[in-house]
Design a protein around this motif. Structure first.
Motif, PDB file in Angstrom:
ATOM      1  N   ARG A   1       0.841  -1.192   0.000  1.00 42.29           N
ATOM      2  CA  ARG A   1       0.000   0.000   0.000  1.00 42.29           C
ATOM      3  C   ARG A   1       0.883   1.252   0.000  1.00 42.29           C
ATOM      4  NH1 ARG A   1      -4.864   1.486  -0.198  1.00 42.29           N
ATOM      5  NH2 ARG A   1      -5.551   3.385   0.846  1.00 42.29           N
ATOM      6  N   ASN A   2       1.504   1.490  -1.141  1.00 41.40           N
ATOM      7  CA  ASN A   2       2.366   2.647  -1.327  1.00 41.40           C
ATOM      8  C   ASN A   2       1.513   3.802  -1.857  1.00 41.40           C
ATOM      9  OD1 ASN A   2       4.090   4.542  -2.852  1.00 41.40           O
ATOM     10  ND2 ASN A   2       5.744   3.133  -2.299  1.00 41.40           N
ATOM     11  N   LEU A   3       1.363   4.853  -1.045  1.00 37.68           N
ATOM     12  CA  LEU A   3       0.446   5.938  -1.403  1.00 37.68           C
ATOM     13  C   LEU A   3       0.882   6.675  -2.662  1.00 37.68           C
ATOM     14  CD1 LEU A   3      -0.505   7.472   2.060  1.00 37.68           C
ATOM     15  CD2 LEU A   3      -1.555   5.595   0.807  1.00 37.68           C
TER      16      LEU A   3
ATOM     17  N   VAL B   1     -14.462   2.817  11.285  1.00 46.23           N
ATOM     18  CA  VAL B   1     -14.820   1.527  11.888  1.00 46.23           C
ATOM     19  C   VAL B   1     -14.669   1.564  13.402  1.00 46.23           C
ATOM     20  CG1 VAL B   1     -14.144  -0.904  12.069  1.00 46.23           C
ATOM     21  CG2 VAL B   1     -14.319   0.172   9.823  1.00 46.23           C
ATOM     22  N   LYS B   2     -13.562   2.136  13.894  1.00 52.66           N
ATOM     23  CA  LYS B   2     -13.301   2.149  15.336  1.00 52.66           C
ATOM     24  C   LYS B   2     -13.560   3.530  15.921  1.00 52.66           C
ATOM     25  CE  LYS B   2     -10.080  -1.628  16.230  1.00 52.66           C
ATOM     26  NZ  LYS B   2      -8.730  -1.985  16.723  1.00 52.66           N
TER      27      LYS B   2
ATOM     28  N   ASP C   1      -5.506  -3.002  10.543  1.00 52.98           N
ATOM     29  CA  ASP C   1      -5.904  -4.102  11.422  1.00 52.98           C
ATOM     30  C   ASP C   1      -7.423  -4.261  11.522  1.00 52.98           C
ATOM     31  OD1 ASP C   1      -6.296  -1.760  12.764  1.00 52.98           O
ATOM     32  OD2 ASP C   1      -5.338  -2.378  14.638  1.00 52.98           O
ATOM     33  N   ASP C   2      -8.180  -3.375  10.857  1.00 50.87           N
ATOM     34  CA  ASP C   2      -9.644  -3.493  10.849  1.00 50.87           C
ATOM     35  C   ASP C   2     -10.174  -3.965   9.502  1.00 50.87           C
ATOM     36  OD1 ASP C   2      -9.816  -2.439  13.432  1.00 50.87           O
ATOM     37  OD2 ASP C   2      -9.769  -0.389  12.669  1.00 50.87           O
ATOM     38  N   MET C   3      -9.290  -4.356   8.597  1.00 46.28           N
ATOM     39  CA  MET C   3      -9.702  -4.664   7.232  1.00 46.28           C
ATOM     40  C   MET C   3     -10.764  -5.755   7.172  1.00 46.28           C
ATOM     41  SD  MET C   3      -8.515  -2.792   4.847  1.00 46.28           S
ATOM     42  CE  MET C   3      -8.736  -3.847   3.423  1.00 46.28           C
ATOM     43  N   GLU C   4     -10.601  -6.777   7.969  1.00 46.97           N
ATOM     44  CA  GLU C   4     -11.558  -7.890   7.944  1.00 46.97           C
ATOM     45  C   GLU C   4     -12.952  -7.410   8.324  1.00 46.97           C
ATOM     46  OE1 GLU C   4     -12.011 -12.263  10.013  1.00 46.97           O
ATOM     47  OE2 GLU C   4      -9.988 -11.465   9.687  1.00 46.97           O
ATOM     48  N   ALA C   5     -13.011  -6.540   9.342  1.00 42.32           N
ATOM     49  CA  ALA C   5     -14.304  -5.995   9.776  1.00 42.32           C
ATOM     50  C   ALA C   5     -14.912  -5.117   8.689  1.00 42.32           C
ATOM     51  CB  ALA C   5     -14.125  -5.193  11.065  1.00 42.32           C
TER      52      ALA C   5
ATOM     53  N   GLN D   1      -9.052   2.321   3.099  1.00 42.37           N
ATOM     54  CA  GLN D   1      -8.091   2.029   4.164  1.00 42.37           C
ATOM     55  C   GLN D   1      -7.210   3.233   4.464  1.00 42.37           C
ATOM     56  OE1 GLN D   1      -5.667  -1.436   3.394  1.00 42.37           O
ATOM     57  NE2 GLN D   1      -4.141  -0.846   4.915  1.00 42.37           N
ATOM     58  N   LYS D   2      -7.077   3.554   5.750  1.00 39.39           N
ATOM     59  CA  LYS D   2      -6.142   4.602   6.172  1.00 39.39           C
ATOM     60  C   LYS D   2      -4.717   4.060   6.141  1.00 39.39           C
ATOM     61  CE  LYS D   2      -9.180   6.968   9.527  1.00 39.39           C
ATOM     62  NZ  LYS D   2      -9.346   7.286  10.961  1.00 39.39           N
ATOM     63  N   PRO D   3      -3.747   4.890   5.767  1.00 38.87           N
ATOM     64  CA  PRO D   3      -3.920   6.215   5.162  1.00 38.87           C
ATOM     65  C   PRO D   3      -4.304   6.057   3.695  1.00 38.87           C
ATOM     66  CG  PRO D   3      -1.590   5.686   5.303  1.00 38.87           C
ATOM     67  CD  PRO D   3      -2.319   4.542   5.953  1.00 38.87           C
ATOM     68  N   TYR D   4      -5.177   6.917   3.208  1.00 42.19           N
ATOM     69  CA  TYR D   4      -5.614   6.834   1.818  1.00 42.19           C
ATOM     70  C   TYR D   4      -5.214   8.107   1.086  1.00 42.19           C
ATOM     71  CZ  TYR D   4      -9.400   9.170   4.338  1.00 42.19           C
ATOM     72  OH  TYR D   4     -10.109   9.984   5.177  1.00 42.19           O
TER      73      TYR D   4
END
Length: 411
Positions: free
Chosen positions: A86-88, A256-257, A286-290, A304-307
């Protein structure tokens, strides 16, 4: 007769290919292990390919360059880049080159399926737009377009009373070699580009529900810069209250959180209270699955952060496209009936002309520029109508920049 369409995977690494081959999908997968294979498959199956996935690095070649080449030879609207991480910076470059989405390794099946479904839904909406326009007797159906008996009639219809003005159509006759299918594809591309331009100019009501001040600040500034109305909520309780107060809520960016209630818990309540809004979940790694799981609960998409700003804007525009379809359809039908093409649509067709001329190794005449941009004709300019330009030079330096420079010189 085909019962399904294809998506094309341009990839080198076996683990990537195996991951896609293991998918259970109604679409068939075409594998290209080189740029040459991709070009050949795209030309051969252009009418049936819905989505193109491209690995960012293929045999030490930059996948972005492959993306550019494939976009030049096909009207396929959905290109998804597969990045090694995930290279911005890479994601931003991909989105600015014309990718509609990116997917980062390690790949997982739910994410791939979600990306495919989003792209297919977007394609289906485009097809619905074209079918609904077809009912207005403005363009021919795809079935008719591919019937040789209709091609001459199609050409005459487009020239006499279709989307393209007579002079534009005439300029294309020699390039297209009276190919009604190609002209119809160009016409459809112009229509869809016109709609995309309208989406980019929609002023939407967007609610951000996020407890982190830095993200609140960033999103507020960015979304206001692109002319959206932005509302900020620091927690789920406040977010639900504001959502019910906003008339015509379009998009919610939901973290999400959060401390008082997770976004996953708020999502069904939010959709019940504001069923017409589109919710994009915002998640950390770490919240990707949720986040992926929320798609089954009604979320439109996740980021996904950071975006990056282009990545987020692409997702928002896709949501607005889905939500605002009736408005956009009415706009484009009105444009077609009145034969008034937007600047963006004309620019699209001029870009096609440049691509065709580059392939044919021939020049672009200034007179042809006037065909697409008649507003520049009969105005003071230092450029003669007999001046010619190298299409390769225009493409390299930026076609939009060239046209915008003409616009400035005519002010």
């Amino acid at each position: 007769m085909r019962i399904s369409n294809y998506f094309l995977l341009v990839a080198e690494k076996e683990e990537t290919i195996q991951k896609f081959e293991a998918l259970e999908s109604d679409h068939e997968i075409l594998i290209a292990r080189s740029e040459e294979d991709a070009v050949e498959l795209l030309i051969d199956q252009d009418n049936y390919i819905d989505i193109v996935f491209i690995e960012n690095i293929i045999f030490n070649r930059n996948g972005i360059n492959i993306l550019k080449k494939l976009k030049n030879i096909s009207f396929i609207p959905e290109y998804i880049m597969i990045t090694e991480s995930r290279n911005l910076e890479i994601i931003t470059a991909c989105m600015r080159t014309g990718a509609t989405d990116c997917i980062s390794k390690p790949l997982n099946t739910p994410t791939i399926i979600h990306k495919i479904n989003l792209a297919i839904n977007s394609n289906e909406l485009d097809k619905k737009v074209l079918k609904d326009i077809e009912k207005e007797d403005i363009i021919y159906s795809e079935k008719q377009v591919h019937d040789i008996a209709y091609q001459d009639a199609l050409m005459k219809k487009i020239i006499v009373d279709g989307l393209l003005p007579i002079d534009v159509s005439s300029a294309y006759l020699d390039i297209l070699q009276k190919d009604g299918v190609r002209l119809a594809q160009m016409q459809q591309s112009a229509i869809l580009r016109s709609i995309a331009y309208d989406i980019n100019n929609l002023k939407a009501n967007i609610l951000v529900i996020d407890d982190e001040p830095e993200w609140q600040f960033h999103l507020s500034n960015f979304l206001e810069e692109v002319d959206h109305n932005v509302f900020i909520a620091e927690n789920a309780t406040e977010g639900l209250k504001i959502a019910q107060e906003i008339e015509g809520l379009d998009v919610v960016l939901l973290d999400v959180k959060m401390p008082d209630m997770n976004g996953t818990e708020l999502l069904p309540i939010l959709l019940e209270k504001s069923p017409n809004c589109k919710v994009i979940m915002v998640t950390a790694f770490d919240d990707m699955e949720a986040a992926i799981a929320t798609i089954n609960d009604g979320a439109f998409d996740y980021v996904q952060k950071p975006y990056t700003n282009p990545e987020l804007l692409s997702k928002i525009n896709r949501a607005l496209k889905t939500k605002s379809y009736p408005i956009l359809l009415n706009r484009v039908v009105d444009k077609l009936k009145n034969k008034t093409l937007s600047f963006e649509s004309r620019l699209t067709m001029f870009e096609v002309l440049c691509d065709e001329r580059e392939y044919a190794k021939s020049q672009i005449r200034m007179e042809e520029v006037y065909v697409f941009f008649p507003e520049f004709r009969n105005k003071d300019t230092s450029i003669s109508s007999s001046t010619t330009f190298s299409p390769q030079m225009l493409i390299k330096n930026g076609i939009r920049s060239f046209i915008e420079s003409l616009s400035k010189s005519h002010q």
